[in-house]
Design an enzyme around this catalytic site. Structure first.
Site, PDB file in Angstrom:
ATOM      1  N   SER A 139      -4.991 -10.490  24.019  1.00  0.00           N
ATOM      2  CA  SER A 139      -5.135 -11.497  25.077  1.00  0.00           C
ATOM      3  C   SER A 139      -5.361 -10.796  26.405  1.00  0.00           C
ATOM      4  CB  SER A 139      -3.860 -12.351  25.167  1.00  0.00           C
ATOM      5  OG  SER A 139      -3.883 -13.179  26.318  1.00  0.00           O
ATOM      6  N   TYR A 152       5.293 -13.542  24.446  1.00  0.00           N
ATOM      7  CA  TYR A 152       3.898 -13.622  24.007  1.00  0.00           C
ATOM      8  C   TYR A 152       3.064 -12.543  24.687  1.00  0.00           C
ATOM      9  CZ  TYR A 152      -0.926 -15.127  23.623  1.00  0.00           C
ATOM     10  OH  TYR A 152      -2.295 -15.145  23.408  1.00  0.00           O
TER      11      TYR A 152
END
Length: 251
Positions: A139, A152
């Site tokens: 990400s 995350y």
């Protein structure tokens, strides 16, 4: 990476980026195997794409990963592309008096441990192929975190570092190691509202950009970066990390 003629396994292949990649690779003439938790979605996708295969996999269960990998090795000895895409994202409030780390542990198991376990279990198959590829989804938040999602973001930063080492260790083998680092994309990763958020990149546009980059044999650093994620990826090198972090976390 060749874009056709592959045997491709995609975890997290029943929704979002995983499903979009599966259907795109399928249309380009690849044998595609999708894995996910929801059998109903697997059945729906396979029915819509004759010849695609679908297998259930709960990456929260370590024993399930071992059994799944054994099944893949037996059924698909020509597997030459592994796309580690399964992942979860949940907000956490660590400022509470008694924060619950069960969410953190769940994210770590799904986003980190399962990726390491499945990759290790399938590496012998991949190394036997004349040419093979491991793609792992990280990400843009691996590089500039969004504070409401601490574990995350940290899980994706872990994978970025791990992939660098894996790439170096496999440099003398037939296995190419690529990192897919998306920007904020219109999927349901963080909830249904994300799929229609106008601030997020349309999923179809993102997949089109990814396929163009995958067809380019000269990806710097082994990273698949669409233009929209580069501000995050290169924030520290560009000297504007603090400004981007503040802008992202104080909106």
């Amino acid at each position: 990476m060749l874009l056709t003629g592959n045997t491709i396994l995609i975890t997290g292949g029943t929704s979002g980026i995983g499903r979009a990649l599966a259907e795109t690779f399928y249309r380009r003439g690849n044998q595609v195997i999708i894995a996910g938790r929801r059998q109903a979605l697997i059945d729906e996708i396979v029915a819509a794409n004759p010849g695609m295969r679908g297998l259930p996999l709960d990456v929260q269960d370590p024993s399930a990963i071992d059994a799944f990998a054994a099944e893949i090795r037996e059924a698909f000895p020509n597997l030459n592309v592994l796309i580690n895409n399964a992942g979860i994202s949940k907000a956490e409030n660590l400022a509470k008096d008694a924060p619950d780390i069960s969410v953190s542990l769940s994210i770590i198991q799904t986003n980190i441990v399962s990726v390491l376990s499945l990759t290790a279990a399938l590496l012998p198959v991949l190394k036997r192929q004349e040419q093979s590829t491991i793609i792992t989804t990280t990400s843009g938040l691996a590089f500039v975190p969004f504070a409401p999602f601490p574990t995350y973001c940290a899980s994706k930063a872990f994978l970025h570092s791990w992939l660098q080492s894996l790439r170096f260790q496999l440099r003398a083998t037939s296995v190419e190691v690529l990192e897919l680092a998306p920007p904020y994309v219109q999927t349901e990763l963080a909830g249904p509202q994300q799929s229609t958020d106008p601030h997020a990149m349309p999923l179809a546009d993102y997949i089109n950009g990814v396929m163009q980059l995958l067809g380019n044999p000269d990806q710097p650093h082994g990273e698949i970066l669409v233009e929209r994620v580069k501000a995050l990826r290169w924030a520290e090198r560009g000297g504007n990390y603090e400004q981007i972090f503040e802008a992202n976390n104080n909106r």
